[in-house]
Design a protein around this motif. Sequence first.
Motif, short mmCIF file in Angstrom:
data_model
loop_
_atom_site.label_atom_id
_atom_site.label_comp_id
_atom_site.label_asym_id
_atom_site.label_seq_id
_atom_site.Cartn_x
_atom_site.Cartn_y
_atom_site.Cartn_z
N THR A 1 -19.45 3.44 9.32
CA THR A 1 -18.92 2.84 8.09
C THR A 1 -17.56 3.45 7.77
OG1 THR A 1 -21.15 2.48 7.23
CG2 THR A 1 -19.33 2.41 5.65
N LYS A 2 -16.60 2.59 7.49
CA LYS A 2 -15.26 3.06 7.15
C LYS A 2 -15.08 3.03 5.63
CE LYS A 2 -12.87 1.72 11.39
NZ LYS A 2 -11.75 0.96 11.97
N LYS A 3 -14.59 4.15 5.13
CA LYS A 3 -14.35 4.26 3.70
C LYS A 3 -12.85 4.46 3.48
CE LYS A 3 -15.90 6.70 -0.44
NZ LYS A 3 -16.80 7.76 -0.97
N TYR A 4 -12.23 3.46 2.84
CA TYR A 4 -10.79 3.51 2.58
C TYR A 4 -10.56 3.97 1.13
CZ TYR A 4 -10.28 0.63 6.79
OH TYR A 4 -10.31 0.14 8.07
N ARG A 5 -9.80 5.02 1.00
CA ARG A 5 -9.32 5.47 -0.32
C ARG A 5 -7.80 5.33 -0.30
NH1 ARG A 5 -12.52 8.42 -3.76
NH2 ARG A 5 -14.60 8.94 -3.01
N PHE A 6 -7.26 4.49 -1.18
CA PHE A 6 -5.82 4.23 -1.11
C PHE A 6 -5.27 3.88 -2.49
CE2 PHE A 6 -8.16 0.37 -0.38
CZ PHE A 6 -7.48 -0.62 -1.08
N TYR A 24 -16.32 -2.75 -3.01
CA TYR A 24 -15.06 -2.13 -3.41
C TYR A 24 -15.09 -1.76 -4.88
CZ TYR A 24 -14.30 -6.83 -5.23
OH TYR A 24 -14.44 -8.00 -5.90
N THR A 25 -14.23 -0.83 -5.26
CA THR A 25 -13.96 -0.47 -6.66
C THR A 25 -12.46 -0.24 -6.79
OG1 THR A 25 -14.31 1.89 -6.24
CG2 THR A 25 -16.21 0.62 -7.00
N TRP A 26 -11.92 -0.54 -7.96
CA TRP A 26 -10.49 -0.32 -8.17
C TRP A 26 -10.24 -0.02 -9.65
CZ3 TRP A 26 -8.48 -3.73 -11.69
CH2 TRP A 26 -9.16 -4.93 -11.86
N GLU A 27 -9.16 0.71 -9.90
CA GLU A 27 -8.74 1.06 -11.25
C GLU A 27 -7.23 1.15 -11.27
OE1 GLU A 27 -9.30 4.52 -14.68
OE2 GLU A 27 -10.16 4.78 -12.68
N CYS A 28 -6.60 0.45 -12.22
CA CYS A 28 -5.14 0.40 -12.28
C CYS A 28 -4.64 1.14 -13.52
CB CYS A 28 -4.64 -1.05 -12.32
SG CYS A 28 -4.99 -1.96 -10.80
N SER A 84 2.25 -1.61 -11.92
CA SER A 84 1.21 -0.63 -12.18
C SER A 84 0.73 -0.03 -10.87
CB SER A 84 0.04 -1.28 -12.93
OG SER A 84 -0.50 -2.34 -12.16
N SER A 85 0.18 1.17 -10.96
CA SER A 85 -0.34 1.87 -9.79
C SER A 85 -1.86 1.81 -9.82
CB SER A 85 0.14 3.32 -9.80
OG SER A 85 -0.39 4.03 -8.70
N CYS A 86 -2.46 1.31 -8.74
CA CYS A 86 -3.91 1.10 -8.69
C CYS A 86 -4.54 1.97 -7.62
CB CYS A 86 -4.23 -0.37 -8.41
SG CYS A 86 -3.53 -1.52 -9.61
N GLU A 87 -5.60 2.66 -8.02
CA GLU A 87 -6.39 3.43 -7.07
C GLU A 87 -7.63 2.61 -6.70
OE1 GLU A 87 -7.33 7.12 -8.86
OE2 GLU A 87 -5.25 7.82 -8.96
N ALA A 88 -7.91 2.51 -5.40
CA ALA A 88 -9.00 1.66 -4.94
C ALA A 88 -9.81 2.36 -3.85
CB ALA A 88 -8.46 0.33 -4.42
N VAL A 89 -11.08 1.95 -3.76
CA VAL A 89 -11.98 2.44 -2.71
C VAL A 89 -12.66 1.22 -2.09
CG1 VAL A 89 -14.01 3.83 -2.18
CG2 VAL A 89 -12.39 4.61 -3.92
N LEU A 90 -12.64 1.15 -0.77
CA LEU A 90 -13.25 0.04 -0.05
C LEU A 90 -14.13 0.59 1.07
CD1 LEU A 90 -13.55 -2.98 0.67
CD2 LEU A 90 -11.50 -2.74 2.07
N ASN A 91 -15.41 0.24 1.04
CA ASN A 91 -16.36 0.64 2.08
C ASN A 91 -16.65 -0.58 2.96
OD1 ASN A 91 -16.90 3.41 1.26
ND2 ASN A 91 -17.88 2.50 -0.53
N ILE A 116 0.86 -1.18 0.00
CA ILE A 116 0.00 0.00 0.00
C ILE A 116 0.90 1.23 0.00
CG2 ILE A 116 -1.84 1.23 1.20
CD1 ILE A 116 -2.68 -1.48 0.15
N VAL A 117 0.76 2.06 -1.02
CA VAL A 117 1.61 3.23 -1.13
C VAL A 117 1.14 4.33 -0.19
CG1 VAL A 117 2.53 4.97 -2.71
CG2 VAL A 117 2.13 2.63 -3.52
N GLU A 118 -0.13 4.66 -0.27
CA GLU A 118 -0.71 5.71 0.58
C GLU A 118 -2.21 5.50 0.64
OE1 GLU A 118 0.01 9.47 -1.19
OE2 GLU A 118 -0.83 8.93 -3.14
N GLY A 119 -2.83 6.13 1.64
CA GLY A 119 -4.28 6.00 1.75
C GLY A 119 -4.83 6.74 2.96
N ARG A 120 -6.12 6.97 2.92
CA ARG A 120 -6.83 7.61 4.03
C ARG A 120 -8.12 6.85 4.29
NH1 ARG A 120 -4.69 12.18 5.72
NH2 ARG A 120 -6.53 12.63 6.99
N VAL A 121 -8.56 6.92 5.52
CA VAL A 121 -9.80 6.26 5.92
C VAL A 121 -10.72 7.29 6.54
CG1 VAL A 121 -8.74 5.57 8.12
CG2 VAL A 121 -10.82 4.43 7.31
#
Length: 217
Positions: A59-64, A88-92, A72-79, A48-53
């Motif tokens: 409900t916890k929402k993780y953006r990392f 969850y959703t993710w995009e690389c 590759s670098s992937c941006e993801a969201v996990l609720n 995990i490079v970086e992220g905030r919760v």
Amino acid sequence: MRSHLIKGLLLLSCIFVLSESRAVTQKEKHYLLERISEWDKAPEAVKIVEGRVTTRHGTKKYRFVYKAEDCSSCEAVLNVKKSGKGHYTWECKRRDVYEWALRLKKLDELKHLVEKHLLKASTDQGQRYNLRRRPDKFSVGDLVLHKSFNLSSAEDRAAAKLFHKYKGPFSVMQVTSGGVCKLQDSAGKEVGMWHPSLLKPYFPPSPLRGVCAVEKI
């Protein structure tokens, strides 16, 4: 007026308490790596490079952002809800640095391929050229012919293609370390320095050349 201000401050404090945002901890990073391994068709995560919760209404929402095995670098969201369930959703996307590294690697491979073919072509051409190449080494006392450089002349009605291509014979007086020959004619007069590529050996004509033997009947 004062009562409205107090109510507004209380409302903001409630919102702040109900919604909290912070950076993910090291423990949460390990948790996210485990959850990513359960995702369908998601690239395998390396770190995990970086992220905030953000926590809101339980409900916890993780953006990392995480780094995958293919760099590759992937941006993801996990609720995640209190029950532990979530979506969850993710995009690389490949980083620009990685793309340029791939391009440079391909250019380097192409460079080696071109050098290989150029070396092969040069070797093949050299072999074909050397099949008809005369030796460029002459010794003192050798008889040689030097190339003739004649020009066509309209006044003299002379065509260069009708002249002899070589003149001589000449005798080699001296040979330099580079193979250049100093020539002289039959009268002992010097005719200059000549590169061996412009010379060829002279062979005196045979006494029987041009004579036809007639058989007696």
